[in-house]
Design a protein around this motif. Structure first.
Motif, PDB file in Angstrom:
ATOM      1  N   LEU A  18       0.828  -1.200   0.000  1.00  0.00           N
ATOM      2  CA  LEU A  18       0.000   0.000   0.000  1.00  0.00           C
ATOM      3  C   LEU A  18       0.867   1.257   0.000  1.00  0.00           C
ATOM      4  O   LEU A  18       0.593   2.210  -0.744  1.00  0.00           O
ATOM      5  CB  LEU A  18      -0.924  -0.004   1.223  1.00  0.00           C
ATOM      6  N   ARG A  19       1.930   1.253   0.776  1.00  0.00           N
ATOM      7  CA  ARG A  19       2.812   2.419   0.831  1.00  0.00           C
ATOM      8  C   ARG A  19       3.502   2.650  -0.512  1.00  0.00           C
ATOM      9  O   ARG A  19       3.625   3.784  -0.982  1.00  0.00           O
ATOM     10  CB  ARG A  19       3.869   2.230   1.932  1.00  0.00           C
TER      11      ARG A  19
ATOM     12  N   GLN B 170       1.075   4.220  -2.871  1.00  0.00           N
ATOM     13  CA  GLN B 170       0.769   5.610  -2.524  1.00  0.00           C
ATOM     14  C   GLN B 170       1.937   6.544  -2.842  1.00  0.00           C
ATOM     15  O   GLN B 170       1.755   7.624  -3.402  1.00  0.00           O
ATOM     16  CB  GLN B 170       0.416   5.709  -1.041  1.00  0.00           C
ATOM     17  N   GLU B 171       3.152   6.115  -2.493  1.00  0.00           N
ATOM     18  CA  GLU B 171       4.325   6.972  -2.656  1.00  0.00           C
ATOM     19  C   GLU B 171       4.983   6.829  -4.031  1.00  0.00           C
ATOM     20  O   GLU B 171       5.809   7.653  -4.422  1.00  0.00           O
ATOM     21  CB  GLU B 171       5.358   6.650  -1.561  1.00  0.00           C
ATOM     22  N   LYS B 172       4.663   5.751  -4.731  1.00  0.00           N
ATOM     23  CA  LYS B 172       5.273   5.451  -6.034  1.00  0.00           C
ATOM     24  C   LYS B 172       6.794   5.353  -5.943  1.00  0.00           C
ATOM     25  O   LYS B 172       7.537   5.867  -6.792  1.00  0.00           O
ATOM     26  CB  LYS B 172       4.852   6.495  -7.081  1.00  0.00           C
TER      27      LYS B 172
ATOM     28  N   ASP C  61      -8.106  -0.744   2.965  1.00  0.00           N
ATOM     29  CA  ASP C  61      -7.507   0.394   2.263  1.00  0.00           C
ATOM     30  C   ASP C  61      -6.725  -0.057   1.032  1.00  0.00           C
ATOM     31  O   ASP C  61      -6.695   0.640   0.021  1.00  0.00           O
ATOM     32  CB  ASP C  61      -6.616   1.216   3.198  1.00  0.00           C
TER      33      ASP C  61
ATOM     34  N   ARG D 122      -7.419   0.728  -3.073  1.00  0.00           N
ATOM     35  CA  ARG D 122      -6.341   1.204  -3.931  1.00  0.00           C
ATOM     36  C   ARG D 122      -6.219   0.388  -5.220  1.00  0.00           C
ATOM     37  O   ARG D 122      -5.987   0.944  -6.282  1.00  0.00           O
ATOM     38  CB  ARG D 122      -5.023   1.164  -3.144  1.00  0.00           C
TER      39      ARG D 122
END
Length: 373
Positions: free
Chosen positions: A139-140, A143-145, A182, A186
């Motif tokens: 997930l991180r 989100q951060e790519k 979450d 995504r």
């Protein structure tokens, strides 16, 4: 064979083949449901939105992901990873990479799947099998790519198109606290539902014929195999628990055991447990004309029926050609509302030939001159 056009067959042969679990090696979009899916794929592919593909094992999810990549215009590679087959202890290293000395056995630096797929598409199959601890890190990254290799302090930017697939209900997995809600939000921006083979019957015969031709070439048989009507009925009414992969195995076996040029029902090695199960309480034991018409074109149906006539005693009457000619001209004339010009256009022959045929088969009323004579 029924000579289906194989221009829309998508296969796993080639540079992107990955060692995943049991999977489909070919996919067609012949059935109306499959054609609708193809249109949706073509609309979604050019975007960078994550796509979740739902479907049973062996329905062709990886092939759909490959096709999305081909249509996306992305210049990087297509890489496929089976989340259920990754060693849990090495999963983080597999996905995100590691530096030399990050753990015992990490002799040299290694890129993970995310870095390797930079500029392209990363396909995570069976995403529901990913451990919860890795779901947080995934997930991180989304989100951060960017990814951080094990043992490293600096993050590395990554540009990937994520396509995931599952054969389980992820909403139920969320309720069971086996999947992060979450993360589901995504990866589920766009969703594709790949129906099981039993629900897209129009794909069965084209796929079967494709695999038959493929295995004929592999065993170097030069003859062509036809499919009997009884075999077609068996193929269309079977449950297909193993989907396309099972269909391939049955086609392979049929090529090996068929001695003549006609695949019969006894050449199809089905799973007997599922073969004996009732397909559906509302489903008749045999397929209807509408079901056959979905799978076969009118020309293929005519060809199949002609072969039955040739193989029966009806063809030895000596009047077969005259009977068929009479049927063709009579049906065309009736369909054209007894208009000779339209009949000639329909059949692609001249009006004089049409009139000759109509007279030959007594489909025209006699003229006044003929009555007088």
């Amino acid at each position: 064979m029924n000579n289906f056009a194989f221009t829309n067959v998508f296969t796993l042969e080639g540079e992107h083949t990955q060692p995943l679990t049991v999977r489909a090696k070919a996919l067609v979009f012949h059935d109306p449901a499959s054609q609708s899916l193809l249109k949706l794929i073509e609309r979604l592919a050019p975007s960078d939105a994550p796509i979740l593909i739902r479907g049973e094992t062996g329905t062709g999810k990886e092939l759909v992901a490959q096709h999305i990549h081909r249509l996306s215009g992305r210049k990087g590679p297509f890489l496929a990873v089976n989340c259920g087959a990754i060693n849990e202890q090495l999963a983080e290293s597999e996905l995100f990479g590691h530096e030399a000395g990050a753990f015992t056995g990490a002799i040299k630096q290694r890129k993970g799947w995310f870095e390797a797929a930079h500029g392209g598409t990363l396909f995570l199959d069976e995403i529901g099998d990913l451990p919860l601890c890795l779901q947080v890190k995934l997930l991180r990254v989304l989100q951060e790519k960017e990814v951080t290799r094990l043992g490293a302090r600096q993050a590395i930017p990554v540009d990937i198109r994520l396509v995931t697939a599952t054969n389980i209900d992820l909403e139920q997995a969320v309720q069971a606290e086996q999947f992060r809600q979450d993360l589901l939000f995504r990866i589920n921006i766009a969703q594709l539902e790949l129906k099981p083979l039993r629900e897209r019957k129009g794909d069965i015969l084209p796929l079967f014929e494709y695999f038959v031709q493929r295995y004929l070439a592999k065993v170097r048989r030069s003859d062509k195999l036809q499919i009997s009507a009884s075999a077609i009925q068996q193929l269309l009414t079977y449950l297909w628990p193993g989907n396309i992969r099972e269909l391939e195995n049955i086609a392979h076996y049929a090529v090996l055991v068929t001695e003549g040029t006609l695949i019969q029902a006894e050449h199809l090695k089905f799973n007997q447990i599922f073969k004996n199960m009732e397909y559906c309480s509302a489903q008749p034991a045999t397929h209807t004309d509408d079901e056959i018409n979905t799978a076969l074109s009118p020309y293929q149906i005519i060809e199949s029926q002609l072969k039955r006539i040739y193989a029966s005693s009806q063809s030895s009457s000596g009047d077969l050609w005259n009977t068929l000619e009479s049927m063709i001209i009579a049906t065309a004339y009736s369909s054209s509302f007894s208009n000779q010009v339209k009949t000639s256009e329909l059949l692609g022959i001249s009006r004089n030939v049409v009139r000759t045929l109509l007279k030959r088969h007594h489909l025209l009323p006699p003229s006044i001159k003929e009555i007088a004579e």
